[in-house]
Design a protein around this motif. Sequence first.
Motif, PDB file in Angstrom:
ATOM      1  N   ALA A  62       0.783  -1.235   0.000  1.00 23.60           N
ATOM      2  CA  ALA A  62       0.000   0.000   0.000  1.00 23.60           C
ATOM      3  C   ALA A  62       0.817   1.289   0.000  1.00 23.60           C
ATOM      4  CB  ALA A  62      -0.930   0.016   1.217  1.00 23.60           C
ATOM      5  N   HIS A  63       2.043   1.242   0.484  1.00 27.88           N
ATOM      6  CA  HIS A  63       2.781   2.480   0.709  1.00 27.88           C
ATOM      7  C   HIS A  63       4.224   2.392   0.217  1.00 27.88           C
ATOM      8  CE1 HIS A  63      -0.541   4.050   3.104  1.00 27.88           C
ATOM      9  NE2 HIS A  63      -0.579   2.896   3.732  1.00 27.88           N
ATOM     10  N   MET A  64       4.901   3.536   0.210  1.00 27.89           N
ATOM     11  CA  MET A  64       6.293   3.609  -0.240  1.00 27.89           C
ATOM     12  C   MET A  64       7.287   3.215   0.848  1.00 27.89           C
ATOM     13  SD  MET A  64       6.350   7.117  -2.487  1.00 27.89           S
ATOM     14  CE  MET A  64       5.672   7.194  -4.151  1.00 27.89           C
ATOM     15  N   ASP A  65       6.793   2.586   1.895  1.00 29.18           N
ATOM     16  CA  ASP A  65       7.626   2.223   3.032  1.00 29.18           C
ATOM     17  C   ASP A  65       7.930   0.726   2.967  1.00 29.18           C
ATOM     18  OD1 ASP A  65       7.337   4.877   4.571  1.00 29.18           O
ATOM     19  OD2 ASP A  65       5.277   4.278   4.153  1.00 29.18           O
ATOM     20  N   PRO A  66       9.174   0.354   2.684  1.00 28.34           N
ATOM     21  CA  PRO A  66       9.504  -1.059   2.495  1.00 28.34           C
ATOM     22  C   PRO A  66       9.909  -1.750   3.794  1.00 28.34           C
ATOM     23  CG  PRO A  66      11.419   0.255   2.025  1.00 28.34           C
ATOM     24  CD  PRO A  66      10.324   1.223   2.411  1.00 28.34           C
ATOM     25  N   PRO A  67       9.940  -3.077   3.769  1.00 30.99           N
ATOM     26  CA  PRO A  67      10.614  -3.790   4.857  1.00 30.99           C
ATOM     27  C   PRO A  67      12.116  -3.548   4.726  1.00 30.99           C
ATOM     28  CG  PRO A  67      10.063  -5.312   3.105  1.00 30.99           C
ATOM     29  CD  PRO A  67       9.459  -3.989   2.719  1.00 30.99           C
TER      30      PRO A  67
ATOM     31  N   GLU B 211       1.638  19.784 -10.578  1.00 31.10           N
ATOM     32  CA  GLU B 211       0.602  19.556  -9.574  1.00 31.10           C
ATOM     33  C   GLU B 211       0.810  18.220  -8.857  1.00 31.10           C
ATOM     34  OE1 GLU B 211      -3.105  19.791 -11.627  1.00 31.10           O
ATOM     35  OE2 GLU B 211      -3.082  21.979 -11.772  1.00 31.10           O
ATOM     36  N   GLY B 212       1.561  17.331  -9.476  1.00 33.07           N
ATOM     37  CA  GLY B 212       1.836  16.038  -8.861  1.00 33.07           C
ATOM     38  C   GLY B 212       3.075  16.022  -7.991  1.00 33.07           C
ATOM     39  N   ALA B 213       3.743  17.163  -7.865  1.00 37.90           N
ATOM     40  CA  ALA B 213       4.969  17.224  -7.066  1.00 37.90           C
ATOM     41  C   ALA B 213       4.673  17.000  -5.589  1.00 37.90           C
ATOM     42  CB  ALA B 213       5.653  18.574  -7.261  1.00 37.90           C
ATOM     43  N   HIS B 214       5.659  16.508  -4.874  1.00 41.37           N
ATOM     44  CA  HIS B 214       5.523  16.283  -3.441  1.00 41.37           C
ATOM     45  C   HIS B 214       5.371  17.610  -2.711  1.00 41.37           C
ATOM     46  CE1 HIS B 214       6.786  15.005   0.669  1.00 41.37           C
ATOM     47  NE2 HIS B 214       6.167  13.886   0.313  1.00 41.37           N
ATOM     48  N   LEU B 215       4.623  17.594  -1.634  1.00 38.79           N
ATOM     49  CA  LEU B 215       4.366  18.827  -0.878  1.00 38.79           C
ATOM     50  C   LEU B 215       5.641  19.469  -0.342  1.00 38.79           C
ATOM     51  CD1 LEU B 215       4.571  18.152   2.448  1.00 38.79           C
ATOM     52  CD2 LEU B 215       2.505  16.895   1.923  1.00 38.79           C
TER      53      LEU B 215
ATOM     54  N   THR C 263      17.842  22.990 -12.579  1.00 38.51           N
ATOM     55  CA  THR C 263      16.900  21.876 -12.646  1.00 38.51           C
ATOM     56  C   THR C 263      17.180  20.921 -11.504  1.00 38.51           C
ATOM     57  OG1 THR C 263      16.761  21.981 -15.069  1.00 38.51           O
ATOM     58  CG2 THR C 263      15.999  19.951 -14.000  1.00 38.51           C
ATOM     59  N   HIS C 264      16.146  20.690 -10.709  1.00 41.03           N
ATOM     60  CA  HIS C 264      16.244  19.713  -9.625  1.00 41.03           C
ATOM     61  C   HIS C 264      15.285  18.565  -9.901  1.00 41.03           C
ATOM     62  CE1 HIS C 264      16.518  17.826  -5.743  1.00 41.03           C
ATOM     63  NE2 HIS C 264      15.224  18.027  -5.503  1.00 41.03           N
ATOM     64  N   VAL C 265      15.737  17.348  -9.679  1.00 42.15           N
ATOM     65  CA  VAL C 265      14.878  16.179  -9.846  1.00 42.15           C
ATOM     66  C   VAL C 265      14.577  15.580  -8.480  1.00 42.15           C
ATOM     67  CG1 VAL C 265      14.618  13.876 -10.818  1.00 42.15           C
ATOM     68  CG2 VAL C 265      15.765  15.665 -12.153  1.00 42.15           C
ATOM     69  N   ASP C 266      13.300  15.568  -8.148  1.00 42.59           N
ATOM     70  CA  ASP C 266      12.862  14.877  -6.932  1.00 42.59           C
ATOM     71  C   ASP C 266      12.625  13.415  -7.309  1.00 42.59           C
ATOM     72  OD1 ASP C 266      11.783  13.925  -4.624  1.00 42.59           O
ATOM     73  OD2 ASP C 266       9.952  15.136  -4.703  1.00 42.59           O
ATOM     74  N   ALA C 267      13.660  12.607  -7.120  1.00 48.08           N
ATOM     75  CA  ALA C 267      13.604  11.181  -7.452  1.00 48.08           C
ATOM     76  C   ALA C 267      13.512  10.353  -6.181  1.00 48.08           C
ATOM     77  CB  ALA C 267      14.829  10.784  -8.271  1.00 48.08           C
ATOM     78  N   ALA C 268      12.814  10.904  -5.185  1.00 46.07           N
ATOM     79  CA  ALA C 268      12.699  10.241  -3.888  1.00 46.07           C
ATOM     80  C   ALA C 268      12.259   8.794  -4.046  1.00 46.07           C
ATOM     81  CB  ALA C 268      11.718  11.002  -3.002  1.00 46.07           C
ATOM     82  N   TRP C 269      11.231   8.567  -4.858  1.00 44.33           N
ATOM     83  CA  TRP C 269      10.708   7.225  -5.036  1.00 44.33           C
ATOM     84  C   TRP C 269      11.441   6.451  -6.138  1.00 44.33           C
ATOM     85  CZ3 TRP C 269       8.680   2.963  -3.552  1.00 44.33           C
ATOM     86  CH2 TRP C 269       8.102   2.070  -4.466  1.00 44.33           C
ATOM     87  N   ALA C 270      11.451   6.995  -7.349  1.00 45.28           N
ATOM     88  CA  ALA C 270      11.887   6.207  -8.511  1.00 45.28           C
ATOM     89  C   ALA C 270      13.372   6.290  -8.815  1.00 45.28           C
ATOM     90  CB  ALA C 270      11.078   6.612  -9.743  1.00 45.28           C
ATOM     91  N   GLY C 271      14.128   7.115  -8.094  1.00 43.30           N
ATOM     92  CA  GLY C 271      15.551   7.260  -8.383  1.00 43.30           C
ATOM     93  C   GLY C 271      16.318   5.952  -8.499  1.00 43.30           C
TER      94      GLY C 271
ATOM     95  N   THR D  76       9.665  15.679 -11.236  1.00 45.47           N
ATOM     96  CA  THR D  76       9.415  14.565 -10.321  1.00 45.47           C
ATOM     97  C   THR D  76       9.630  13.232 -11.020  1.00 45.47           C
ATOM     98  OG1 THR D  76       7.778  15.866  -9.102  1.00 45.47           O
ATOM     99  CG2 THR D  76       7.693  13.472  -8.829  1.00 45.47           C
ATOM    100  N   ALA D  77      10.402  12.366 -10.384  1.00 44.15           N
ATOM    101  CA  ALA D  77      10.616  11.003 -10.884  1.00 44.15           C
ATOM    102  C   ALA D  77       9.904  10.054  -9.936  1.00 44.15           C
ATOM    103  CB  ALA D  77      12.097  10.677 -10.974  1.00 44.15           C
ATOM    104  N   GLY D  78       8.615   9.838 -10.209  1.00 38.59           N
ATOM    105  CA  GLY D  78       7.815   8.972  -9.351  1.00 38.59           C
ATOM    106  C   GLY D  78       6.917   9.778  -8.441  1.00 38.59           C
ATOM    107  N   ALA D  79       5.872  10.385  -9.002  1.00 39.31           N
ATOM    108  CA  ALA D  79       4.936  11.173  -8.204  1.00 39.31           C
ATOM    109  C   ALA D  79       4.324  10.308  -7.103  1.00 39.31           C
ATOM    110  CB  ALA D  79       3.837  11.753  -9.092  1.00 39.31           C
ATOM    111  N   THR D  80       4.103  10.904  -5.947  1.00 41.81           N
ATOM    112  CA  THR D  80       3.646  10.147  -4.792  1.00 41.81           C
ATOM    113  C   THR D  80       2.313   9.451  -5.032  1.00 41.81           C
ATOM    114  OG1 THR D  80       4.772  11.745  -3.374  1.00 41.81           O
ATOM    115  CG2 THR D  80       3.204  10.271  -2.317  1.00 41.81           C
TER     116      THR D  80
END
Length: 404
Positions: free
Chosen positions: A67-72, A150-154, A216-224, A195-199
């Motif tokens: 369900a979430h971006m939080d892994p084991p 509009e899909g960028a992280h808050l 240019t900054h890439v927020d690749a928090a998820w998909a990097g 954004t690389a991987g919108a939340t």
Amino acid sequence: MDKEFTVDPEGLHQAVELMSRDFSSAEGFSLPIELPQVGMGSTVALNSLAPSILGGAARLGEATSFAHMDPPTPWITWAITLWNASLNQNLLHPATAPVARQMEKRVVAWLAPFFGMNGGHMTPGSTVANLTALWSARECAGVTQVIASEGAHLSIAKAAHILGLKYLSVPIDANGSMDAMQLPTNLSKSALVLTAGATSTGAIDPFVLAGRAAWTHVDAAWAGPLRLSKHTHLLAGIESADSVAISAHKWLFQPKESALVLFKDTEKAHAAVSFGGAYLATPNVGVLGSHGATATVLLATLLAWGHQGVAQRIEHCMNLARSLSDFVASDERLELYAEPQTGIVVWRPKVENSFDQMQQQLPVGSTSTTSIAGGKWFRNVAANPSADIDLLIATIQGVLAERA
């Protein structure tokens, strides 16, 4: 010597043994309203807290967790985190973390080239990484405005607010990516955040835009971390950015809080966000002052798994998402928001009034929700390599059958 500050093999063995117990049905520990005048002792406290801490937590490695971006996290991270807690290294000063500082440099040196960057440093999460990158953009490129989709992280709007920069939100297209046609013509004073991987959707903004703005900054928090896998082409063009943020506590499977901010010109960027002090042997770089040795945990994982091991687990997660997406797309009773780009599947039942009931029937921890253009959607995130996708699909089929 105070024995509370020395190794207690029996106590630590007990802590590990408690981790293997099933506390799912435990009632938990009733905490006192006020701070106890007299302590109960470490061993008693350990046993008293286990039902609440171990039994009451979300089980992110369960077969139904999707369900979430939080892994084991792998067990080697538990061991290194224990070592870190026992040593309490502070990377603010070379004297208080001589080896840990070098390990952070080595981890950054290993990972930065995958993104076309030449260095950077670790932060507690991508919120701080994004803030640091945009702080550097303001100092190095003189930007006065931050532009994101509009899909960028808050955290992007939050960083602009903290830094006193204007913020412009650009509409997204049908896939959830930034609509390049809606960008202002003049970007000479702007930091463009891709954004690389919108939340919500996992969408990737068009990297053809990288390099068009002052920064240019890439927020690749998820998909990097896809850059370490066979899916690296999905982030083609990221190397044209000036900075990149990656959350290691997402697809690099690290404990919180662990992230990286990477730069194309690290020397210039770090110089712009560094401050000295009479008590410091070297300048303090970035937002944080005192901070711990999180890099040692990431380094241990990378040594244990290697590039191949990281790629294997990310690719497996992508396959899990593809299986779910194919199922949704093939069932006429369900609607797929868009083809998943980075392991996030967004879908819903076509019968709108069945959404809430279906949500109640899905396994706890299996599916989250998000709102897109005012509509409710289910969201599944492939962060758990141990997820049983066949079980989730079977459950959805069962729920649909009941509705028939």
